[in-house]
Write a protein that holds these residues in place. Structure first.
Motif, PDB file in Angstrom:
ATOM      1  N   ASP A   5      18.808  11.551  -4.068  1.00 28.13           N
ATOM      2  CA  ASP A   5      18.295  12.494  -5.051  1.00 28.13           C
ATOM      3  C   ASP A   5      16.986  11.962  -5.627  1.00 28.13           C
ATOM      4  OD1 ASP A   5      20.196  10.499  -6.337  1.00 28.13           O
ATOM      5  OD2 ASP A   5      19.221  11.342  -8.113  1.00 28.13           O
ATOM      6  N   LYS A   6      16.200  12.851  -6.251  1.00 24.69           N
ATOM      7  CA  LYS A   6      14.867  12.450  -6.724  1.00 24.69           C
ATOM      8  C   LYS A   6      14.930  11.326  -7.749  1.00 24.69           C
ATOM      9  CE  LYS A   6      12.184  16.708  -5.912  1.00 24.69           C
ATOM     10  NZ  LYS A   6      13.214  17.518  -5.238  1.00 24.69           N
ATOM     11  N   LYS A   7      15.860  11.445  -8.683  1.00 23.16           N
ATOM     12  CA  LYS A   7      15.961  10.396  -9.709  1.00 23.16           C
ATOM     13  C   LYS A   7      16.297   9.052  -9.078  1.00 23.16           C
ATOM     14  CE  LYS A   7      19.442  10.028 -12.668  1.00 23.16           C
ATOM     15  NZ  LYS A   7      20.364  10.245 -13.796  1.00 23.16           N
ATOM     16  N   GLY A   8      17.226   9.083  -8.116  1.00 20.07           N
ATOM     17  CA  GLY A   8      17.594   7.846  -7.434  1.00 20.07           C
ATOM     18  C   GLY A   8      16.459   7.262  -6.617  1.00 20.07           C
ATOM     19  N   LEU A   9      15.718   8.123  -5.925  1.00 21.20           N
ATOM     20  CA  LEU A   9      14.573   7.661  -5.133  1.00 21.20           C
ATOM     21  C   LEU A   9      13.514   7.008  -6.018  1.00 21.20           C
ATOM     22  CD1 LEU A   9      14.165  10.650  -2.651  1.00 21.20           C
ATOM     23  CD2 LEU A   9      14.824   8.304  -2.065  1.00 21.20           C
ATOM     24  N   PRO A  24       4.557  -3.765 -13.023  1.00 21.57           N
ATOM     25  CA  PRO A  24       5.082  -2.441 -13.417  1.00 21.57           C
ATOM     26  C   PRO A  24       4.476  -1.347 -12.560  1.00 21.57           C
ATOM     27  CG  PRO A  24       4.496  -3.724 -15.363  1.00 21.57           C
ATOM     28  CD  PRO A  24       3.974  -4.496 -14.178  1.00 21.57           C
ATOM     29  N   ILE A  25       5.256  -0.307 -12.303  1.00 25.93           N
ATOM     30  CA  ILE A  25       4.792   0.781 -11.451  1.00 25.93           C
ATOM     31  C   ILE A  25       4.611   2.047 -12.289  1.00 25.93           C
ATOM     32  CG2 ILE A  25       7.160   1.378 -10.788  1.00 25.93           C
ATOM     33  CD1 ILE A  25       6.050   2.246  -8.052  1.00 25.93           C
ATOM     34  N   GLY A  26       3.494   2.746 -12.082  1.00 21.30           N
ATOM     35  CA  GLY A  26       3.182   3.958 -12.834  1.00 21.30           C
ATOM     36  C   GLY A  26       3.465   5.210 -12.041  1.00 21.30           C
ATOM     37  N   SER A  27       3.310   6.360 -12.689  1.00 19.97           N
ATOM     38  CA  SER A  27       3.622   7.641 -12.048  1.00 19.97           C
ATOM     39  C   SER A  27       2.703   7.942 -10.878  1.00 19.97           C
ATOM     40  CB  SER A  27       3.562   8.771 -13.079  1.00 19.97           C
ATOM     41  OG  SER A  27       2.292   8.803 -13.716  1.00 19.97           O
ATOM     42  N   SER A  28       1.438   7.528 -10.962  1.00 19.21           N
ATOM     43  CA  SER A  28       0.502   7.804  -9.868  1.00 19.21           C
ATOM     44  C   SER A  28       0.888   7.039  -8.609  1.00 19.21           C
ATOM     45  CB  SER A  28      -0.928   7.451 -10.281  1.00 19.21           C
ATOM     46  OG  SER A  28      -1.017   6.086 -10.654  1.00 19.21           O
ATOM     47  N   GLU A  29       1.327   5.785  -8.773  1.00 21.00           N
ATOM     48  CA  GLU A  29       1.745   4.994  -7.612  1.00 21.00           C
ATOM     49  C   GLU A  29       3.043   5.549  -7.027  1.00 21.00           C
ATOM     50  OE1 GLU A  29       2.619   0.320  -6.377  1.00 21.00           O
ATOM     51  OE2 GLU A  29       2.056   0.848  -8.436  1.00 21.00           O
ATOM     52  N   LEU A  30       3.941   5.995  -7.886  1.00 24.85           N
ATOM     53  CA  LEU A  30       5.174   6.622  -7.412  1.00 24.85           C
ATOM     54  C   LEU A  30       4.868   7.897  -6.637  1.00 24.85           C
ATOM     55  CD1 LEU A  30       7.405   6.131 -10.586  1.00 24.85           C
ATOM     56  CD2 LEU A  30       7.873   5.174  -8.326  1.00 24.85           C
ATOM     57  N   ASN A  31       3.889   8.635  -7.103  1.00 21.50           N
ATOM     58  CA  ASN A  31       3.470   9.859  -6.427  1.00 21.50           C
ATOM     59  C   ASN A  31       2.995   9.563  -5.007  1.00 21.50           C
ATOM     60  OD1 ASN A  31       0.619  11.720  -6.120  1.00 21.50           O
ATOM     61  ND2 ASN A  31       2.558  12.802  -6.357  1.00 21.50           N
ATOM     62  N   LEU A  32       2.231   8.484  -4.839  1.00 24.93           N
ATOM     63  CA  LEU A  32       1.743   8.091  -3.516  1.00 24.93           C
ATOM     64  C   LEU A  32       2.884   7.615  -2.621  1.00 24.93           C
ATOM     65  CD1 LEU A  32      -1.519   6.156  -4.500  1.00 24.93           C
ATOM     66  CD2 LEU A  32      -1.384   8.378  -3.368  1.00 24.93           C
ATOM     67  N   ASN A  33       3.825   6.853  -3.219  1.00 27.44           N
ATOM     68  CA  ASN A  33       4.918   6.282  -2.426  1.00 27.44           C
ATOM     69  C   ASN A  33       5.925   7.332  -1.978  1.00 27.44           C
ATOM     70  OD1 ASN A  33       3.753   3.805  -2.838  1.00 27.44           O
ATOM     71  ND2 ASN A  33       5.247   3.098  -4.349  1.00 27.44           N
ATOM     72  N   LEU A  34       6.183   8.315  -2.839  1.00 23.34           N
ATOM     73  CA  LEU A  34       7.298   9.232  -2.605  1.00 23.34           C
ATOM     74  C   LEU A  34       6.891  10.662  -2.295  1.00 23.34           C
ATOM     75  CD1 LEU A  34       9.569   7.999  -5.547  1.00 23.34           C
ATOM     76  CD2 LEU A  34       9.732   7.362  -3.136  1.00 23.34           C
ATOM     77  N   CYS A  35       5.618  10.989  -2.513  1.00 29.47           N
ATOM     78  CA  CYS A  35       5.134  12.361  -2.303  1.00 29.47           C
ATOM     79  C   CYS A  35       5.916  13.375  -3.149  1.00 29.47           C
ATOM     80  CB  CYS A  35       5.196  12.743  -0.822  1.00 29.47           C
ATOM     81  SG  CYS A  35       4.138  11.714   0.227  1.00 29.47           S
ATOM     82  N   ILE A  36       6.242  12.955  -4.362  1.00 28.81           N
ATOM     83  CA  ILE A  36       6.892  13.845  -5.335  1.00 28.81           C
ATOM     84  C   ILE A  36       5.833  14.195  -6.371  1.00 28.81           C
ATOM     85  CG2 ILE A  36       8.688  14.025  -7.121  1.00 28.81           C
ATOM     86  CD1 ILE A  36      10.336  12.026  -5.521  1.00 28.81           C
ATOM     87  N   PRO A  37       5.706  15.454  -6.771  1.00 26.78           N
ATOM     88  CA  PRO A  37       4.680  15.834  -7.751  1.00 26.78           C
ATOM     89  C   PRO A  37       4.730  14.967  -9.002  1.00 26.78           C
ATOM     90  CG  PRO A  37       5.762  17.781  -6.871  1.00 26.78           C
ATOM     91  CD  PRO A  37       6.521  16.617  -6.337  1.00 26.78           C
ATOM     92  N   ALA A  38       3.543  14.646  -9.523  1.00 21.24           N
ATOM     93  CA  ALA A  38       3.446  13.777 -10.690  1.00 21.24           C
ATOM     94  C   ALA A  38       4.192  14.341 -11.889  1.00 21.24           C
ATOM     95  CB  ALA A  38       1.980  13.555 -11.041  1.00 21.24           C
ATOM     96  N   SER A  39       4.150  15.664 -12.070  1.00 22.31           N
ATOM     97  CA  SER A  39       4.841  16.283 -13.201  1.00 22.31           C
ATOM     98  C   SER A  39       6.346  16.075 -13.097  1.00 22.31           C
ATOM     99  CB  SER A  39       4.521  17.781 -13.261  1.00 22.31           C
ATOM    100  OG  SER A  39       4.889  18.415 -12.044  1.00 22.31           O
TER     101      SER A  39
END
Length: 262
Positions: A5-9, A24-39
């Motif tokens: 699930d998205k939260k788990g990923l 520490p990891i930010g939302s922009s890096e997570l967006n690149l890693n997971l291809c999940i929208p930043a919002s």
């Protein structure tokens, strides 16, 4: 087991990134890693923070997993991955301890089984462990008691002797344990874990008594630290291996490097 699930990923990505880089990891890096929208990521970051699974070191920084999250992570990992390890190079183990800032203790004794006891002229009792022997003064009570322990391993016998206050036997086993230590490194790290004299409990194979399971957190270790007790081989000898350090240390990588080196 990896979450789907998205939260788990998102949580998995935060954990694995922090283990890799300790950054520490930010939302922009997570967006690149997971291809999940930043919002969407920001929504789940808030949920994970509210649940106490991630935290921010500073208001402007990215997220890191909490101590509780790391404890759960290692418990899940250890259920699936624990197995014997083989150490073939002492220098390699020393370098590994230094690189990952872990304390390491290697000791024998897990295969010492009480095979038989002998009465020597009603003066002494010899406990035969095949590879080792212990000698204590003879008493009828001690003789009858020790007969019930034939077939038990050394550490179980020590635990039983402690419970019944058979102190002569405890002292003899304590002396024997000192000869069972094959390797120890990074004692400074052991002290850092406790910051007081409690660290001595990690310095000999008496630590065996403190491990109820092969993976321990609090109360044996201070908050944020943990220890693993692993069956293994060290230069061809059957041993137990204790690894202790931060919950944020990458033990997966440590065990992988040990396996590859072997």
């Amino acid at each position: 087991m990896r979450n789907h699930d998205k939260k788990g990923l998102i949580l998995d990505s935060i954990i694995e990134t922090y283990l890799l880089d300790n950054v520490p990891i930010g939302s922009s890096e997570l967006n690149l890693n997971l291809c999940i929208p930043a919002s969407t990521i920001r929504v789940y970051l808030k949920r994970l923070s509210d649940e106490g699974l991630i935290t921010q070191l500073h208001i402007s920084s990215g997220r890191i997993p909490t101590v509780l999250t790391m404890q759960n992570y290692w418990q899940n990992f250890w259920k699936e991955k624990q197995s014997e390890i083989n150490i073939t190079n002492e220098v390699f183990l020393k370098e590994l301890s230094k690189e990952f800032e872990i304390y390491c203790l290697v000791y024998g004794g897990r295969n010492l089984i009480l095979k038989e006891i002998f009465n020597l002229n009603t003066k002494f009792i010899v406990l035969d462990f095949e590879e080792e022997e212990l000698v204590i003064k003879y008493t009828k009570e001690a003789w009858e008691f020790l007969k019930t322990l034939i077939g038990f391993d050394l550490f179980s016998i020590e635990n039983i002797a402690l419970k019944v206050s058979f102190m002569e036997l405890v002292e003899k086993i304590t002396c024997l344990r000192q000869n069972l230590i094959y390797y120890r490194s990074n004692e400074e790290r052991a002290y850092q874990i406790y910051q007081n004299d409690e660290f001595v409990k990690l310095l000999d194979c008496g630590v065996h008594h403190y491990f109820k399971d092969s993976l321990e957190f609090e109360p044996l270790f201070k908050e944020g630290f943990m220890g693993l007790k692993v069956d293994g081989q060290f230069l061809g000898e059957d041993v137990n291996i204790i690894l202790a350090g931060s919950v944020y240390t990458d033990y997966k990588k440590i065990l992988k490097q040990i396996k590859e080196a072997a």
